[in-house]
Design an enzyme around this catalytic site. Sequence first.
Site, PDB file in Angstrom:
ATOM      1  N   TRP A  66      61.708  79.955 -76.923  1.00 54.14           N
ATOM      2  CA  TRP A  66      61.753  81.303 -76.346  1.00 54.14           C
ATOM      3  C   TRP A  66      60.356  81.792 -75.915  1.00 54.14           C
ATOM      4  O   TRP A  66      59.875  82.846 -76.342  1.00 54.14           O
ATOM      5  CB  TRP A  66      62.335  82.292 -77.357  1.00 54.14           C
ATOM      6  CG  TRP A  66      63.746  82.056 -77.800  1.00 54.14           C
ATOM      7  CD1 TRP A  66      64.452  80.885 -77.760  1.00 54.14           C
ATOM      8  CD2 TRP A  66      64.634  83.034 -78.381  1.00 54.14           C
ATOM      9  NE1 TRP A  66      65.721  81.088 -78.279  1.00 54.14           N
ATOM     10  CE2 TRP A  66      65.858  82.390 -78.663  1.00 54.14           C
ATOM     11  CE3 TRP A  66      64.503  84.393 -78.695  1.00 54.14           C
ATOM     12  CZ2 TRP A  66      66.936  83.057 -79.243  1.00 54.14           C
ATOM     13  CZ3 TRP A  66      65.583  85.044 -79.273  1.00 54.14           C
ATOM     14  CH2 TRP A  66      66.788  84.385 -79.537  1.00 54.14           C
ATOM     15  N   TYR A  78      68.918  69.868 -70.046  1.00 52.51           N
ATOM     16  CA  TYR A  78      67.507  70.154 -70.327  1.00 52.51           C
ATOM     17  C   TYR A  78      67.134  69.585 -71.704  1.00 52.51           C
ATOM     18  O   TYR A  78      66.110  68.913 -71.859  1.00 52.51           O
ATOM     19  CB  TYR A  78      67.278  71.672 -70.273  1.00 52.51           C
ATOM     20  CG  TYR A  78      65.923  72.126 -70.779  1.00 52.51           C
ATOM     21  CD1 TYR A  78      64.773  71.962 -70.019  1.00 52.51           C
ATOM     22  CD2 TYR A  78      65.796  72.731 -72.033  1.00 52.51           C
ATOM     23  CE1 TYR A  78      63.533  72.386 -70.481  1.00 52.51           C
ATOM     24  CE2 TYR A  78      64.562  73.166 -72.504  1.00 52.51           C
ATOM     25  CZ  TYR A  78      63.435  72.993 -71.730  1.00 52.51           C
ATOM     26  OH  TYR A  78      62.210  73.409 -72.197  1.00 52.51           O
ATOM     27  N   THR A 108      60.799  71.251 -77.225  1.00 56.40           N
ATOM     28  CA  THR A 108      61.639  72.444 -77.295  1.00 56.40           C
ATOM     29  C   THR A 108      62.605  72.469 -78.479  1.00 56.40           C
ATOM     30  O   THR A 108      63.025  71.409 -78.967  1.00 56.40           O
ATOM     31  CB  THR A 108      62.466  72.535 -75.986  1.00 56.40           C
ATOM     32  OG1 THR A 108      63.366  73.631 -76.073  1.00 56.40           O
ATOM     33  CG2 THR A 108      63.278  71.277 -75.733  1.00 56.40           C
ATOM     34  N   ASP A 109      63.013  73.682 -78.846  1.00 50.88           N
ATOM     35  CA  ASP A 109      64.081  73.878 -79.841  1.00 50.88           C
ATOM     36  C   ASP A 109      65.431  73.383 -79.297  1.00 50.88           C
ATOM     37  O   ASP A 109      66.359  73.181 -80.071  1.00 50.88           O
ATOM     38  CB  ASP A 109      64.182  75.369 -80.211  1.00 50.88           C
ATOM     39  CG  ASP A 109      64.380  76.284 -79.004  1.00 50.88           C
ATOM     40  OD1 ASP A 109      63.948  75.919 -77.890  1.00 50.88           O
ATOM     41  OD2 ASP A 109      64.969  77.371 -79.164  1.00 50.88           O
ATOM     42  N   GLY A 144      51.760  77.020 -65.287  1.00 49.41           N
ATOM     43  CA  GLY A 144      52.872  77.558 -66.066  1.00 49.41           C
ATOM     44  C   GLY A 144      52.382  78.559 -67.107  1.00 49.41           C
ATOM     45  O   GLY A 144      51.178  78.808 -67.250  1.00 49.41           O
ATOM     46  N   GLN A 145      53.320  79.134 -67.837  1.00 48.90           N
ATOM     47  CA  GLN A 145      52.980  80.156 -68.837  1.00 48.90           C
ATOM     48  C   GLN A 145      51.986  79.613 -69.861  1.00 48.90           C
ATOM     49  O   GLN A 145      50.950  80.216 -70.133  1.00 48.90           O
ATOM     50  CB  GLN A 145      54.231  80.588 -69.612  1.00 48.90           C
ATOM     51  CG  GLN A 145      55.371  81.099 -68.786  1.00 48.90           C
ATOM     52  CD  GLN A 145      56.412  81.718 -69.696  1.00 48.90           C
ATOM     53  OE1 GLN A 145      56.256  82.856 -70.130  1.00 48.90           O
ATOM     54  NE2 GLN A 145      57.478  80.989 -69.998  1.00 48.90           N
ATOM     55  N   ALA A 182      56.679  70.843 -67.156  1.00 43.72           N
ATOM     56  CA  ALA A 182      58.083  70.602 -67.493  1.00 43.72           C
ATOM     57  C   ALA A 182      58.979  71.217 -66.430  1.00 43.72           C
ATOM     58  O   ALA A 182      58.581  72.145 -65.725  1.00 43.72           O
ATOM     59  CB  ALA A 182      58.414  71.201 -68.859  1.00 43.72           C
ATOM     60  N   TYR A 183      60.202  70.697 -66.372  1.00 47.16           N
ATOM     61  CA  TYR A 183      61.260  71.314 -65.583  1.00 47.16           C
ATOM     62  C   TYR A 183      61.945  72.255 -66.569  1.00 47.16           C
ATOM     63  O   TYR A 183      62.621  71.803 -67.498  1.00 47.16           O
ATOM     64  CB  TYR A 183      62.201  70.219 -65.090  1.00 47.16           C
ATOM     65  CG  TYR A 183      63.388  70.713 -64.286  1.00 47.16           C
ATOM     66  CD1 TYR A 183      63.481  70.451 -62.917  1.00 47.16           C
ATOM     67  CD2 TYR A 183      64.420  71.418 -64.891  1.00 47.16           C
ATOM     68  CE1 TYR A 183      64.575  70.886 -62.179  1.00 47.16           C
ATOM     69  CE2 TYR A 183      65.511  71.869 -64.160  1.00 47.16           C
ATOM     70  CZ  TYR A 183      65.584  71.605 -62.810  1.00 47.16           C
ATOM     71  OH  TYR A 183      66.672  72.034 -62.088  1.00 47.16           O
ATOM     72  N   ASP A 210      51.315  65.537 -59.932  1.00 43.68           N
ATOM     73  CA  ASP A 210      52.759  65.499 -60.180  1.00 43.68           C
ATOM     74  C   ASP A 210      52.971  64.443 -61.264  1.00 43.68           C
ATOM     75  O   ASP A 210      52.682  63.255 -61.052  1.00 43.68           O
ATOM     76  CB  ASP A 210      53.475  65.119 -58.869  1.00 43.68           C
ATOM     77  CG  ASP A 210      54.984  65.089 -59.039  1.00 43.68           C
ATOM     78  OD1 ASP A 210      55.466  64.848 -60.172  1.00 43.68           O
ATOM     79  OD2 ASP A 210      55.681  65.289 -58.037  1.00 43.68           O
TER      80      ASP A 210
HETATM   81  N1  LIG Z   1      59.787  78.634 -71.436  1.00 42.91           N
HETATM   82  C1  LIG Z   1      60.436  78.510 -72.587  1.00 42.91           C
HETATM   83  O1  LIG Z   1      61.158  79.403 -73.031  1.00 42.91           O
HETATM   84  C2  LIG Z   1      60.274  77.255 -73.412  1.00 42.91           C
HETATM   85  C3  LIG Z   1      61.008  77.126 -74.596  1.00 42.91           C
HETATM   86  C4  LIG Z   1      60.844  75.968 -75.360  1.00 42.91           C
HETATM   87  C5  LIG Z   1      59.977  74.969 -74.940  1.00 42.91           C
HETATM   88  N2  LIG Z   1      59.291  75.118 -73.783  1.00 42.91           N
HETATM   89  C6  LIG Z   1      58.388  74.055 -73.375  1.00 42.91           C
HETATM   90  O2  LIG Z   1      57.077  74.563 -73.374  1.00 42.91           O
HETATM   91  C7  LIG Z   1      56.304  73.901 -72.365  1.00 42.91           C
HETATM   92  C8  LIG Z   1      55.619  74.941 -71.485  1.00 42.91           C
HETATM   93  O3  LIG Z   1      56.626  75.732 -70.888  1.00 42.91           O
HETATM   94  P1  LIG Z   1      56.271  76.983 -69.953  1.00 42.91           P
HETATM   95  O4  LIG Z   1      57.104  78.110 -70.432  1.00 42.91           O
HETATM   96  O5  LIG Z   1      54.801  77.119 -69.820  1.00 42.91           O
HETATM   97  O6  LIG Z   1      56.922  76.449 -68.594  1.00 42.91           O
HETATM   98  P2  LIG Z   1      56.690  76.965 -67.109  1.00 42.91           P
HETATM   99  O7  LIG Z   1      56.074  78.307 -67.112  1.00 42.91           O
HETATM  100  O8  LIG Z   1      57.973  76.730 -66.389  1.00 42.91           O
HETATM  101  O9  LIG Z   1      55.599  75.951 -66.573  1.00 42.91           O
HETATM  102  C9  LIG Z   1      55.883  74.609 -66.349  1.00 42.91           C
HETATM  103  C10 LIG Z   1      54.930  74.123 -65.279  1.00 42.91           C
HETATM  104  O10 LIG Z   1      55.228  72.741 -65.037  1.00 42.91           O
HETATM  105  C11 LIG Z   1      55.086  72.527 -63.648  1.00 42.91           C
HETATM  106  N3  LIG Z   1      55.805  71.350 -63.195  1.00 42.91           N
HETATM  107  C12 LIG Z   1      57.119  71.206 -62.920  1.00 42.91           C
HETATM  108  N4  LIG Z   1      57.365  69.976 -62.481  1.00 42.91           N
HETATM  109  C13 LIG Z   1      56.171  69.317 -62.482  1.00 42.91           C
HETATM  110  C14 LIG Z   1      55.776  67.993 -62.122  1.00 42.91           C
HETATM  111  N5  LIG Z   1      56.654  67.093 -61.665  1.00 42.91           N
HETATM  112  N6  LIG Z   1      54.466  67.672 -62.251  1.00 42.91           N
HETATM  113  C15 LIG Z   1      53.561  68.571 -62.684  1.00 42.91           C
HETATM  114  N7  LIG Z   1      53.873  69.833 -63.029  1.00 42.91           N
HETATM  115  C16 LIG Z   1      55.166  70.196 -62.933  1.00 42.91           C
HETATM  116  C17 LIG Z   1      55.643  73.794 -63.013  1.00 42.91           C
HETATM  117  O11 LIG Z   1      55.150  73.891 -61.706  1.00 42.91           O
HETATM  118  P3  LIG Z   1      55.997  74.648 -60.583  1.00 42.91           P
HETATM  119  O12 LIG Z   1      55.976  76.078 -60.996  1.00 42.91           O
HETATM  120  O13 LIG Z   1      55.248  74.342 -59.348  1.00 42.91           O
HETATM  121  O14 LIG Z   1      57.375  74.078 -60.642  1.00 42.91           O
HETATM  122  C18 LIG Z   1      55.103  74.869 -63.936  1.00 42.91           C
HETATM  123  O15 LIG Z   1      53.848  75.358 -63.502  1.00 42.91           O
HETATM  124  C19 LIG Z   1      57.274  72.976 -71.636  1.00 42.91           C
HETATM  125  O16 LIG Z   1      57.180  71.701 -72.205  1.00 42.91           O
HETATM  126  C20 LIG Z   1      58.634  73.559 -71.964  1.00 42.91           C
HETATM  127  O17 LIG Z   1      59.655  72.573 -71.916  1.00 42.91           O
HETATM  128  C21 LIG Z   1      59.394  76.252 -73.012  1.00 42.91           C
END
Ligand SMILES: NC(=O)c1ccc[n+]([C@@H]2O[C@H](COP(=O)([O-])OP(=O)(O)OC[C@H]3O[C@@H](n4cnc5c(N)ncnc54)[C@H](OP(=O)(O)O)[C@@H]3O)[C@@H](O)[C@H]2O)c1
Length: 295
Positions: A151, A126, A102-103, A12-13, A61-62, A37
């Site tokens: 964000w 979510y 998350t926010d 993920g990011q 995360a989902y 997983d």
């Molecule tokens: N993105 C945002 O704007 C945002 C905002 C606030 C908080 N957050 C939080 O910040 C954190 C990092 O977010 P991010 O932006 O890096 O998210 P992301 O890019 O969507 O990455 C999440 C990763 O989790 C993996 N994943 C999903 N289901 C899984 C499972 N069952 N077991 C193991 N891995 C799994 C995904 O794999 P697949 O790609 O294979 O599904 C993906 O690589 C998360 O906790 C998110 O809730 C994000």
Amino acid sequence: MKQTVVITGADGQLGRELVLTASSAVECVALNRRALDITDPVAIGDLLQQIQPQLLINTAAYTAVDKAESEPELAMAVNAHGPGHLAAACAAGGVRMIHVSTDFVFDGEATQPYHPDAPTAPVSEYGWGKLAGEQAVRSALPDALIVRTSWVYSRFGANFVKTMLRLMSERDELGVVSDQLGTPTWARGLAKALWAAVERPQLQGIYHWSDKGVCSWYDFAQAIFEEGRAVGLLDGEVKIKPIPGSSYPTPAHRPAYSVLDKTSSWRDFEIQGVAWREQLRAMLLDMKDKETDNE
Ligand SMILES: NC(=O)c1ccc[n+]([C@@H]2O[C@H](COP(=O)([O-])OP(=O)(O)OC[C@H]3O[C@@H](n4cnc5c(N)ncnc54)[C@H](OP(=O)(O)O)[C@@H]3O)[C@@H](O)[C@H]2O)c1
């Protein structure tokens, strides 16, 4: 001796930026969804037994906020039960855990930045799943560190910045929501903040991290356009129009205001925040530099 750190959700990011910014004092074991997983407690137990890490950072995360409205069970399994399984395994193995939230645990009715102990009241599936994840982690591992962010964007994966860059190169006009306020977060800055927290093992409880400042999605889009042109990722003209959220309905309800109060993180992580626009420029420069291998 190097500290062994397991990173879940490593594709993920945030996972990718954590791996990129890790210091040579840590041995990162980056586990993507195929490798682990987090909804599988047996696999978690087996892997932690095998790797014997000192620390686990859960970024898995989902994150499909709108899709979660029609798949609440899956969102709950990944965002609530998964972190609970990880925390239980960490508790059993004496492993420190940092969990990212998350926010969207807030309802967005505030007019001042949300303090980490402000009352939570999610307005989306979510948000409910992520709040349940925080609770599951705290109950299994009371000394876990939970860092909420908002964000998030990076050159990896799908995010608002990359979507805007694409739309701005395809269209002459764009409407962007101007009545939802928050703060963008470059995943690299968040990764650096988490590594600062790793060096302070006494830290536990809930903290907030985003870049500094406040903007609307419209302000953010305008800045992406201006900075994108400045670094050479965009050319041509696009008219960006402010629109109300009500004219861009989405399956999930989003908080109208989700600015996080980071004061305790700046103090306890001993790291300063950077203005969101400065971080945006740095990310776009990074993206421009890596244009050839960008995904
Ligand atoms: N993105 C945002 O704007 C945002 C905002 C606030 C908080 N957050 C939080 O910040 C954190 C990092 O977010 P991010 O932006 O890096 O998210 P992301 O890019 O969507 O990455 C999440 C990763 O989790 C993996 N994943 C999903 N289901 C899984 C499972 N069952 N077991 C193991 N891995 C799994 C995904 O794999 P697949 O790609 O294979 O599904 C993906 O690589 C998360 O906790 C998110 O809730 C994000």
